[in-house]
Design a protein around this motif. Structure first.
Motif, PDB file in Angstrom:
ATOM      1  N   GLU A  12       0.815  -1.215   0.000  1.00  0.00           N
ATOM      2  CA  GLU A  12       0.000   0.000   0.000  1.00  0.00           C
ATOM      3  C   GLU A  12       0.855   1.275   0.000  1.00  0.00           C
ATOM      4  OE1 GLU A  12      -3.963  -1.581   2.300  1.00  0.00           O
ATOM      5  OE2 GLU A  12      -2.208  -1.092   3.527  1.00  0.00           O
ATOM      6  N   ASP A  14       4.081   3.755  -1.490  1.00  0.00           N
ATOM      7  CA  ASP A  14       4.581   4.141  -2.810  1.00  0.00           C
ATOM      8  C   ASP A  14       6.075   4.470  -2.735  1.00  0.00           C
ATOM      9  OD1 ASP A  14       4.744   6.694  -1.669  1.00  0.00           O
ATOM     10  OD2 ASP A  14       2.927   7.400  -2.647  1.00  0.00           O
ATOM     11  N   SER A  20      -0.041   5.159  -0.537  1.00  0.00           N
ATOM     12  CA  SER A  20      -0.477   5.717  -1.815  1.00  0.00           C
ATOM     13  C   SER A  20      -1.875   6.308  -1.692  1.00  0.00           C
ATOM     14  CB  SER A  20      -0.479   4.605  -2.867  1.00  0.00           C
ATOM     15  OG  SER A  20      -1.054   5.066  -4.070  1.00  0.00           O
ATOM     16  N   ASN A  21      -2.115   7.393  -2.409  1.00  0.00           N
ATOM     17  CA  ASN A  21      -3.427   8.050  -2.340  1.00  0.00           C
ATOM     18  C   ASN A  21      -4.559   7.155  -2.820  1.00  0.00           C
ATOM     19  OD1 ASN A  21      -3.607   8.295  -5.236  1.00  0.00           O
ATOM     20  ND2 ASN A  21      -2.242  10.037  -5.120  1.00  0.00           N
ATOM     21  N   THR A  22      -4.271   6.161  -3.619  1.00  0.00           N
ATOM     22  CA  THR A  22      -5.330   5.285  -4.137  1.00  0.00           C
ATOM     23  C   THR A  22      -5.846   4.304  -3.091  1.00  0.00           C
ATOM     24  OG1 THR A  22      -3.720   3.663  -4.927  1.00  0.00           O
ATOM     25  CG2 THR A  22      -4.362   5.403  -6.470  1.00  0.00           C
ATOM     26  N   VAL A  23      -5.106   4.116  -2.016  1.00  0.00           N
ATOM     27  CA  VAL A  23      -5.427   3.109  -1.003  1.00  0.00           C
ATOM     28  C   VAL A  23      -6.608   3.521  -0.134  1.00  0.00           C
ATOM     29  CG1 VAL A  23      -4.510   1.963   1.060  1.00  0.00           C
ATOM     30  CG2 VAL A  23      -3.105   2.156  -1.000  1.00  0.00           C
ATOM     31  N   VAL A  25      -9.441   4.988  -0.565  1.00  0.00           N
ATOM     32  CA  VAL A  25     -10.792   4.666  -1.031  1.00  0.00           C
ATOM     33  C   VAL A  25     -11.149   3.222  -0.665  1.00  0.00           C
ATOM     34  CG1 VAL A  25     -12.270   4.447  -3.064  1.00  0.00           C
ATOM     35  CG2 VAL A  25     -10.695   6.380  -2.872  1.00  0.00           C
ATOM     36  N   GLY A  26     -10.205   2.310  -0.805  1.00  0.00           N
ATOM     37  CA  GLY A  26     -10.424   0.912  -0.414  1.00  0.00           C
ATOM     38  C   GLY A  26     -10.579   0.753   1.084  1.00  0.00           C
ATOM     39  N   TYR A  55     -17.816  10.118  -4.167  1.00  0.00           N
ATOM     40  CA  TYR A  55     -16.930  10.153  -3.018  1.00  0.00           C
ATOM     41  C   TYR A  55     -15.887  11.232  -3.213  1.00  0.00           C
ATOM     42  CZ  TYR A  55     -13.538   7.207  -5.587  1.00  0.00           C
ATOM     43  OH  TYR A  55     -12.663   6.709  -6.500  1.00  0.00           O
ATOM     44  N   LYS A  56     -15.404  11.728  -2.088  1.00  0.00           N
ATOM     45  CA  LYS A  56     -14.377  12.766  -2.071  1.00  0.00           C
ATOM     46  C   LYS A  56     -13.441  12.449  -0.917  1.00  0.00           C
ATOM     47  CE  LYS A  56     -13.804  17.740  -1.613  1.00  0.00           C
ATOM     48  NZ  LYS A  56     -13.448  18.290  -0.323  1.00  0.00           N
ATOM     49  N   THR A 101     -18.731  10.029   1.334  1.00  0.00           N
ATOM     50  CA  THR A 101     -19.278   9.144   0.312  1.00  0.00           C
ATOM     51  C   THR A 101     -20.794   9.240   0.353  1.00  0.00           C
ATOM     52  OG1 THR A 101     -17.441   7.619   0.655  1.00  0.00           O
ATOM     53  CG2 THR A 101     -19.352   6.758  -0.523  1.00  0.00           C
TER      54      THR A 101
END
Length: 131
Positions: A12, A14, A20-23, A25-26, A55-56, A101
């Motif tokens: 998770e 980077d 990572s910023n993508t993590v 949301v999960g 979502y934000k 969300t």
């Protein structure tokens, strides 16, 4: 607020050595599972009654591998057919991120939103937070 604790996993992170910023949301989705169970206690995917509309995520501080993180979840808006879920990520006592969300009560067969059931509305109201 509901609480969900987890350990940051190596994958998770980077190249900058932080999550990572993508993590996030999960993580937020995993922490919403108790809310999903308010709508469908059996988590019946063949009769799923909600859809994610938006979502934000706001990143407030870096999150690192090592210390445990805590995801806090509450309801910040309750409409006729939808609700806004407000979530926070905490690490080492610091608020690191916030997310909102919008979940909509949805009938997939009719392909339209429907009013929140009274029993679900009552349970969501019990999780109300000012955000």
């Amino acid at each position: 607020m509901l609480s969900h604790k987890l350990q940051v996993r190596f994958y998770e992170t980077d190249a900058l050595k932080h999550v990572s910023n993508t993590v996030l949301v999960g993580w937020f989705e995993a922490a919403r599972e108790p809310l999903f169970k308010l709508f469908t206690p059996e988590m019946d995917l063949d009769n799923w009654p909600i859809i994610l509309a938006s979502y934000k995520v706001d990143f407030l501080a870096q999150i690192f591998m090592g210390p445990e993180v805590e995801i806090k979840t509450g309801i910040s808006r309750l409409g006729n057919k939808s609700c806004e879920v407000y979530q926070q990520v905490w690490q080492r006592g610091e608020l690191c991120a916030e997310g909102r969300t919008t979940l909509v009560h949805f009938d997939y067969q009719q392909q339209k939103s429907t009013p929140l059931p009274d029993d679900v509305r009552e349970k969501l109201q019990a999780l109300w937070v000012e955000a």
